[in-house]
Design a protein around this motif. Structure first.
Motif, PDB file in Angstrom:
ATOM      1  N   SER A 189      16.833 -12.454  -5.272  1.00 25.88           N
ATOM      2  CA  SER A 189      16.922 -13.134  -3.933  1.00 25.88           C
ATOM      3  C   SER A 189      17.493 -14.375  -4.317  1.00 25.88           C
ATOM      4  O   SER A 189      16.725 -14.909  -5.420  1.00 25.88           O
TER       5      SER A 189
ATOM      6  N   VAL B 192      12.957 -13.227  -8.605  1.00 24.30           N
ATOM      7  CA  VAL B 192      12.697 -11.762  -9.182  1.00 24.30           C
ATOM      8  C   VAL B 192      11.486 -11.154  -8.690  1.00 24.30           C
ATOM      9  O   VAL B 192      10.419 -11.925  -9.019  1.00 24.30           O
ATOM     10  N   ASN B 193      11.436 -10.333  -7.776  1.00 25.08           N
ATOM     11  CA  ASN B 193      10.194  -9.717  -7.494  1.00 25.08           C
ATOM     12  C   ASN B 193      10.141  -8.269  -7.657  1.00 25.08           C
ATOM     13  O   ASN B 193      11.093  -7.486  -7.414  1.00 25.08           O
ATOM     14  N   THR B 194       8.904  -7.771  -8.497  1.00 20.01           N
ATOM     15  CA  THR B 194       8.832  -6.396  -8.823  1.00 20.01           C
ATOM     16  C   THR B 194       7.492  -5.837  -9.012  1.00 20.01           C
ATOM     17  O   THR B 194       6.504  -6.823  -8.852  1.00 20.01           O
TER      18      THR B 194
ATOM     19  N   ASN C 179      14.065  -0.718  -8.794  1.00 19.98           N
ATOM     20  CA  ASN C 179      14.952  -1.751  -9.018  1.00 19.98           C
ATOM     21  C   ASN C 179      14.277  -3.013  -8.209  1.00 19.98           C
ATOM     22  O   ASN C 179      13.835  -2.973  -7.280  1.00 19.98           O
ATOM     23  N   PRO C 180      14.106  -4.033  -9.353  1.00 19.91           N
ATOM     24  CA  PRO C 180      13.214  -5.472  -8.795  1.00 19.91           C
ATOM     25  C   PRO C 180      14.242  -5.884  -7.666  1.00 19.91           C
ATOM     26  O   PRO C 180      15.378  -5.811  -7.554  1.00 19.91           O
ATOM     27  N   THR C 181      13.428  -6.632  -6.705  1.00 19.00           N
ATOM     28  CA  THR C 181      14.335  -7.493  -5.738  1.00 19.00           C
ATOM     29  C   THR C 181      14.752  -8.852  -6.184  1.00 19.00           C
ATOM     30  O   THR C 181      13.837  -9.466  -6.688  1.00 19.00           O
TER      31      THR C 181
END
Length: 290
Positions: free
Chosen positions: A246, A256-258, A242-244
């Protein structure tokens, strides 16, 4: 300090292995005529050994551990522990196959047509086991190399290793069957595996190598998006898990970080832009540890 005596495969896997070790965090340097590489780790001693002989030296204890092909462990019947599979080869991150092949114009259409014929190969033991499984009897002779050119004048068929099949096609050869599928493996001597310090060093090395392999085909992706458009953006992203997500200083936006496969970036970047993502950044990865 307990030194881990590590064998690095000389030959076709040499450059790929040294590059992989570098990406895993170990710098290995080698002068043109030396068989003793330098490594920036005081707990490891390295030696260049042919992949075909690696398992034998690890089994005897001359080396504590080594990197070789599963095929050579099988061929030499070496009593070693395969600590982990490392899926990389000379040209790409993939397994390799030992295949039974004949000339394109050969009358041989299936393995049973080779009854009583001559097969040339570097893996005599593996080939003989294959024939036994199929209830076939043929003369298997050892080939010192350039096996592809030995048919049809010197042999009726060959068993040869291939990554892509391009060399076989270039030599007008037709594959009849897969004899053995193989990959690169990290092996360890059974006695060395009982030494806590050596076992831990080997397992840590494997962990980092596998992390470097996992990262080789993936990239990181960062982007910003309004909360109201987040669901649309997430539907576009094929995430590792699952993407991060924050929050940003502006509560209406999130970051979104993935991690995704590099091959799909060119396909999804326009879709992300269309989904109203902004500040999209792609960045390389060194290691992914699962």
């Amino acid at each position: 300090m307990s030194l881990l005596k590590l064998g690095i495969p000389k030959g076709s896997l040499q450059d790929a292995t040294i590059d992989l070790l570098g990406r895993a965090g170990w710098k290995v340097t080698l002068s043109s005529r030396s068989y003793v590489p330098n490594i920036d780790d005081g707990e490891i001693n390295c030696l260049l050994v042919r992949a075909q002989e690696m398992a034998r030296y690890v089994a005897s204890g001359a080396l504590d551990a080594g990197i070789t092909g599963h095929d050579w462990v099988v061929e030499t019947q070496a009593d070693v522990i395969e600590l982990a599979e490392l899926v990389y080869a000379k040209q790409r991150l993939a397994r390799v196959k030992w295949v039974l092949a004949v000339p394109e114009d050969s009358n041989v259409r299936e393995p049973r047509d080779l009854e009583g014929k001559t097969i040339a190969t570097e893996v005599v033991g593996i080939t003989e086991k294959y024939l036994a499984r199929h209830g076939l009897k043929a003369h298997v002779e050892f080939s010192w190399g350039a096996t592809e050119v030995k048919v049809p004048q010197l042999a009726d068929a060959i068993v040869e290793v291939t990554e892509t099949g391009s060399s076989l096609r270039a030599n007008r050869l037709r594959i009849l069957d897969t004899v053995l599928e193989s990959s690169t493996v990290f092996i360890i001597n059974r006695k060395a595996a009982e030494d806590p310090a050596k076992r831990e060093k080997a397992e840590n090395l494997v962990l980092m190598l596998q992390g470097a392999i996992a990262a080789a085909t993936r990239v990181g992706l960062m982007l910003n998006v309004k909360r109201e458009d987040l669901a649309t953006v997430l539907s576009v992203l094929p995430a590792l898990k699952n993407p991060t997500i924050s929050g940003l200083s502006d509560s209406n936006w999130v970051a979104v970080n993935t991690i995704i496969e590099e091959a799909v970036v060119r396909q999804i970047l326009p879709k992300l832009k269309a989904a109203k993502a902004e500040g999209i950044v792609e960045y390389p990865l060194n290691k992914i540890v699962f």
